[in-house]
Design an enzyme around this catalytic site. Structure first.
Site, mmCIF file in Angstrom:
data_model
loop_
_atom_site.group_PDB
_atom_site.id
_atom_site.type_symbol
_atom_site.label_atom_id
_atom_site.label_comp_id
_atom_site.label_asym_id
_atom_site.label_seq_id
_atom_site.Cartn_x
_atom_site.Cartn_y
_atom_site.Cartn_z
ATOM 1 N N LYS B 81 0.857 -1.183 0.000
ATOM 2 C CA LYS B 81 0.000 0.000 0.000
ATOM 3 C C LYS B 81 0.898 1.239 0.000
ATOM 4 O O LYS B 81 1.999 1.210 0.580
ATOM 5 C CB LYS B 81 -0.859 -0.058 1.274
ATOM 6 C CG LYS B 81 -1.942 0.985 1.410
ATOM 7 C CD LYS B 81 -2.711 0.726 2.716
ATOM 8 C CE LYS B 81 -3.825 1.719 2.944
ATOM 9 N NZ LYS B 81 -4.580 1.402 4.185
ATOM 10 N N SER B 156 -9.456 1.448 3.353
ATOM 11 C CA SER B 156 -8.615 2.273 2.507
ATOM 12 C C SER B 156 -7.601 1.491 1.670
ATOM 13 O O SER B 156 -7.091 2.018 0.692
ATOM 14 C CB SER B 156 -7.865 3.276 3.382
ATOM 15 O OG SER B 156 -6.993 2.589 4.270
ATOM 16 N N SER B 180 -9.418 -1.289 7.370
ATOM 17 C CA SER B 180 -8.888 -0.963 6.041
ATOM 18 C C SER B 180 -8.208 -2.101 5.299
ATOM 19 O O SER B 180 -7.924 -1.978 4.113
ATOM 20 C CB SER B 180 -7.914 0.217 6.145
ATOM 21 O OG SER B 180 -8.632 1.416 6.255
#
Lengths: 480, 492
Positions: B81, B156, B180
């Site tokens: 990420k 996210s 997330s």
């Protein structure tokens, strides 16, 4: 109208550690700007603080030496405000659970101004540990920031508003500095920014309970400057109050060259630092046992050391205070005193000769060439009359210059005191023979003239004759 | 041989590499080819350096030929990420604020992966600074759900989940502050694990809410998630909140999971299953899962988490409070976006932050600043901390009655793209995942079903106590083996 002075001190002390508070960068002084930095102390995204346990230990030691309570649980907090010298725009510090709470500093004796101070204990509110901020440098059209200092471990020591004069503030600070030096916590060199002090000062009509308007003094670069600034501020506030004026809460800077303070800023609305516990660090626990173990490692407090010097070595309180004012000097003396039967004479030599020469040469006791052993030897030679005190000064001067051992100097220069009777006798005889007028005076009862003869004999012996022996022999010859 | 990327797992790739049937260069080239083909539609990556990936693959192949490879996973690509630092790569957190910022160091998880020979394959899109549940709050572009391009991939860590689901990479590391990792994994039909707080070092993870953040793997199956957890977990001297690793290999736990959950007690919190709280499809899925667990030999028990209703409020106070301080460093002074038209320091701060941050980030910074302000601190922040303690105690009590807790991930299937505009509505969708972060315990999202009419996957959540990953992974594996969804992949 008489006014009471109320002073509180906020002292920051950089702790002497190899690395910074939360990263492994060296905590050094005087490096090229922005060379002792890493992602952690410049607040790069993703970094995390790792606490320096050496700094925590030293803070606890400082607390113990100042008689603080050491809570079993402490933690770090974040204090938020925006300024370019703050890499993260929050400072890792301690809010409600500092490492040390409630301590005291004992002050007594003669103050800096020469007046006697009332003996008292100045209480401290707390000692907490935090990270230092970077240093801003302002140029004509821009500003620079040196992050070398960012993250250096810093203790904040807050006193209660119990100080009532410049002398007391001075004594509080010197005692504090002594403790820090004794425990190896900091050198407290104000010029290097290792110790910084803000003064909060207010006046109130004598006897009134409520405090008056508080003024903060900043930019104080030496203890002497602090003493001067406080006296100047007391006067300034008194003048305003006596003329019916009103003080405003403000921060003033001190200009030590011009001996005046200047307005820096009027207190804006209180800062909201939005403290909350630092989530990147776990709370820190100390058991009673941990504290007891630390206590075993503690150095002797200066005050205790001074008392020991009085009782063990027979020093006067004043001499003991002078010698213990600096730990290294006290250690030097202590070492030497163990090797002489005349510690009191050693103290005299250290205070009158050694300290004067150190000051003339502008060096510290650490840099002196004379070892404490040799200093003791010199005192021993004087006390058993191997050399006279006067010769001793010559020998000392050479020791200070070259670091040679005293017996070596005495041997090389042939300075051994003459107590040998025949030799002294010849000098005595010569002096009596050459000064018939003085002999006459002596015989008519002016016995004080004997000192004249002593002087003559010393001159003839080039200072090597033992004055006591000379006096004794002169007396017997003249009285005969 | 031809590699079927669509079903390829890390463990299979490792076997193929070991047998010499494929090389790392071939593996990476196939993934690159796939990315080049489908990435314009999915938009799961924000950074990808083909040259450096191939160079690393070549190096890996050379090591393997010499028999000097760094273990059995050498040469396998994994993406991260965009808030996990990789030395000399950009790390933008999906934000304009950090557009040109490169990391000067590797995150600990990255160091650990590199030491095992994993190739850091690229950086995945995300909601800006991990604030969002749709991957639409990225300053680059929204990521699409590979199953249904009109649906969001969740957030996210939406880029990570979408990339794994679309087989652009076999696995990715995301971060989970309130769900997330787990929620996008569920939305994209892959496995997402939120480890116990402290299990994985956060050093090099750009912080959103430090007391809640935890890095976790997103993978094709439970076994791969376990492999990655083995690689990245354990005490790190650079993160003083990290925990020692117990002497256990999670991959082995998964491999020997067997096919029965006999003796295991699965708790179902009564507060989670109230009428109308869940979308019909989710409710049906949970009921079916409950049934399957019973068939597998587990005992279903009712448990209670009485303070659940305060979790959301407590979370959005604590998380935003920490975020307001964590994001304060982005001020245009040392790095990152600096506004070009400012006359003084104050304006520089205001303009840089105004221009650099997106709306959701600003909203959370403001909220966090407010709840910490003097006069409000006690009523909000302090109260929320107290609630957090109660929530932790709720779980402690529940785990006295059960081994694991079964819960939905999201109250509804993946949202339609561009429709979740009300932030409060978005926050409410986190209801089933945030408690796990508040309590600091572990949770996993495992694919459970497909909503046929929408063509989107669903996932269930298993929650375990602190350091309870072994039990959690074992149950997840047995469940996974007995659900058929594993065999379905998005049609891309």
């Amino acid at each position: 109208m008489k006014y009471d002075v109320v002073i509180g001190l906020e002292v920051h002390v950089q702790i002497k550690t190899k690395s910074k508070m939360f990263c492994s960068c060296p905590a050094s002084f005087g490096e090229e700007p922005n060379t002792s930095i890493c992602p952690v102390c410049t607040g790069y995204p993703g970094v995390m603080p790792v606490p320096n346990y050496e700094a925590i230990k030293k803070t606890i030691i400082a607390g113990i030496m100042c008689g603080c309570e050491i809570p079993e649980l402490s933690k770090f907090d974040r204090k938020s405000y925006f300024y370019p010298d703050m890499p993260k725009n929050y400072q890792i510090t301690q809010y409600d659970l500092p490492f040390c709470q409630r301590g005291e500093i004992h002050i007594f004796g003669k103050g800096f101004s020469g007046n006697m101070m009332e003996e008292k204990y100045i209480h401290m509110t707390r000692i907490h540990l935090e990270e230092d901020v970077a240093k801003s440098v302002h140029f004509s059209t821009f500003s620079g920031i040196d992050y070398n200092r960012a993250g250096v471990p810093l203790m904040e020591i807050v006193s209660e508003p119990e100080i009532s004069s410049a002398d007391e503030a001075y004594a509080y600070l010197t005692t504090l500095k002594q403790i820090m030096q004794y425990a190896g916590i900091s050198d407290c060199d104000m010029e290097k920014g290792q110790m910084r002090c803000d003064v909060n000062i207010s006046l109130k009509p004598s006897g009134q309970i409520e405090f008056g308007t508080k003024i903060e003094l900043k930019n104080l670069n030496s203890f002497r400057a602090i003493h001067r600034a406080i006296n100047s501020e007391i006067e300034r506030q008194q003048d305003i109050l006596l003329s019916g004026g009103k003080l405003q809460q403000e921060t003033r800077g001190w200009n030590d060259d011009r001996m005046t303070s200047y307005l820096m800023r009027v207190k804006e609305s209180a800062h909201d630092y939005r403290y909350f516990p630092e989530p990147d660090l776990t709370p820190i626990c100390f058991s009673k046992e941990d504290i007891e173990n630390l206590k075993k490692e503690l150095p002797e407090l200066p005050e205790i050391k001074a008392k020991r010097f009085v009782s063990d070595y027979g020093l006067t309180e004043y001499d003991a205070a002078v010698i213990t004012s600096e730990k290294n000097l006290a250690d030097y003396f202590d070492d030497g005193a163990k090797k002489t039967s005349a510690p009191k004479i050693l103290a005299n030599w250290v205070i009158s000769e050694l300290l004067r020469e150190l000051s003339n040469a502008n060096i510290s006791i650490n840099e002196v060439k004379i070892s404490s052993d040799d200093m003791a030897k010199l005192v021993n030679m004087i006390s058993i009359n191997t050399i006279s005190g006067k010769i001793g000064k010559t020998v000392f001067a050479e020791m200070f210059e070259t670091g040679k051992a005293p017996e070596e100097i005495v041997r090389e220069k042939g300075l051994v005191q003459v107590s040998d009777e025949p030799e002294i006798e010849s000098f005595v005889a010569k002096s009596i023979q050459e000064n018939p007028m003085q002999v006459e005076q002596y015989k008519t009862g002016k016995t004080a003239v004997i000192q004249y003869f002593v002087g003559q004999v010393m001159k003839l012996s080039k200072g090597k004759a033992n004055p006591q022996a000379v006096q004794k022999m002169l007396k017997s010859k003249l009285d005969a | 041989m031809n590699i079927d990327l669509k079903t390829l797992t890390i463990s299979e790739a490792s076997e193929l590499l070991a047998s010499g049937k494929i090389s790392s260069v071939q593996l990476c080239s196939d993934y690159i080819e796939r990315i080049e083909k489908i990435e314009p539609e999915i938009k799961a990556f924000v950074y990808f350096d083909k040259e450096s990936v191939l160079k690393s693959a070549e190096e890996s192949d050379i090591r393997r030929k010499k028999g000097e490879h760094f273990g059995s996973f050498d040469g396998i690509p994994v993406s991260v990420k965009d808030l996990i630092c990789v030395k000399d790569q950009p790390c933008t957190c999906g934000s304009k604020m950090l557009k040109d910022v490169h990391s000067p160091y590797d995150a600990t998880v990255v160091t650990r992966l590199k030491e095992k020979g994993f190739i850091i394959f690229g950086r995945n899109n995300m909601d800006e600074f991990a604030m969002g549940s749709t991957c639409e709050n990225s300053s680059y572009y929204p990521t699409k759900n590979p199953w249904n391009l009109n649906r969001v991939p969740g957030g996210s860590s939406g880029g990570s989940a979408a990339a794994v689901a679309a087989s652009e990479v076999p696995a990715s590391l995301g971060s989970d502050t309130g769900g997330s990792v787990r929620q996008p994994a569920a939305f994209c039909g892959v496995v997402g694990l939120k480890p116990t707080y402290g299990r994985v070092s956060r050093y090099g993870l750009v912080a959103y809410a430090s007391s809640l953040d935890q890095i976790g793997p997103i993978a094709k199956d439970v076994h791969d998630a376990a492999i990655l957890l083995d690689m990245i977990s354990g005490k790190d001297h650079l993160d003083s909140t990290s925990l020692d690793k117990e002497d256990v290999c999670f991959a082995d736990v998964v491999k020997s999971a067997g096919n029965s959950l006999k003796g295991m007690k699965i708790g179902m919190p009564k507060e989670y299953y109230i009428e109308g709280a869940l979308d019909e499809s989710v409710f049906a899925d949970i009921k079916q899962t409950e049934k399957l667990f019973k068939e597998l030999g587990a005992e279903i028990v009712e448990v209670s988490l009485p303070h659940s209703k305060y979790a959301l409020a407590s979370y959005y106070i604590i998380a935003t409070a920490e975020a307001s301080a964590n994001l304060a460093r982005f001020d245009g002074i040392r790095y990152g976006h600096r506004s070009q038209d400012s006359n003084n320091l104050h304006e520089l701060y205001l303009n840089s932050r105004k221009e650099g941050f997106g709306a959701e980030v600003k909203r959370r910074i403001l909220l966090g600043t407010f709840v910490l302000s003097s006069g409000y601190h006690d009523a909000y922040y302090l109260k929320a901390q107290k609630v957090r303690t109660l929530i932790r105690e709720d779980f402690n009590n529940a785990f006295k009655k059960c081994d694991l807790i079964l819960s939905p991930i999201s109250p509804c299937p993946p949202f339609e793209a561009g429709t979740l505009l009300d932030p409060l509505q978005m926050y409410l969708a986190d209801i089933y995942t945030i408690s796990v972060n508040l309590a600091g315990i572990c949770g996993i999202s495992v694919p459970s079903d497909i909503v046929k009419n929408l063509n989107v996957p669903l996932g269930i959540q298993l929650i375990g106590p602190a350091m309870g990953e072994s039990k959690l992974l074992k149950a997840a594996k047995v469940f996974e083996d007995n659900r058929t969804i594993r065999k379905f992949v998005p049609n891309l």
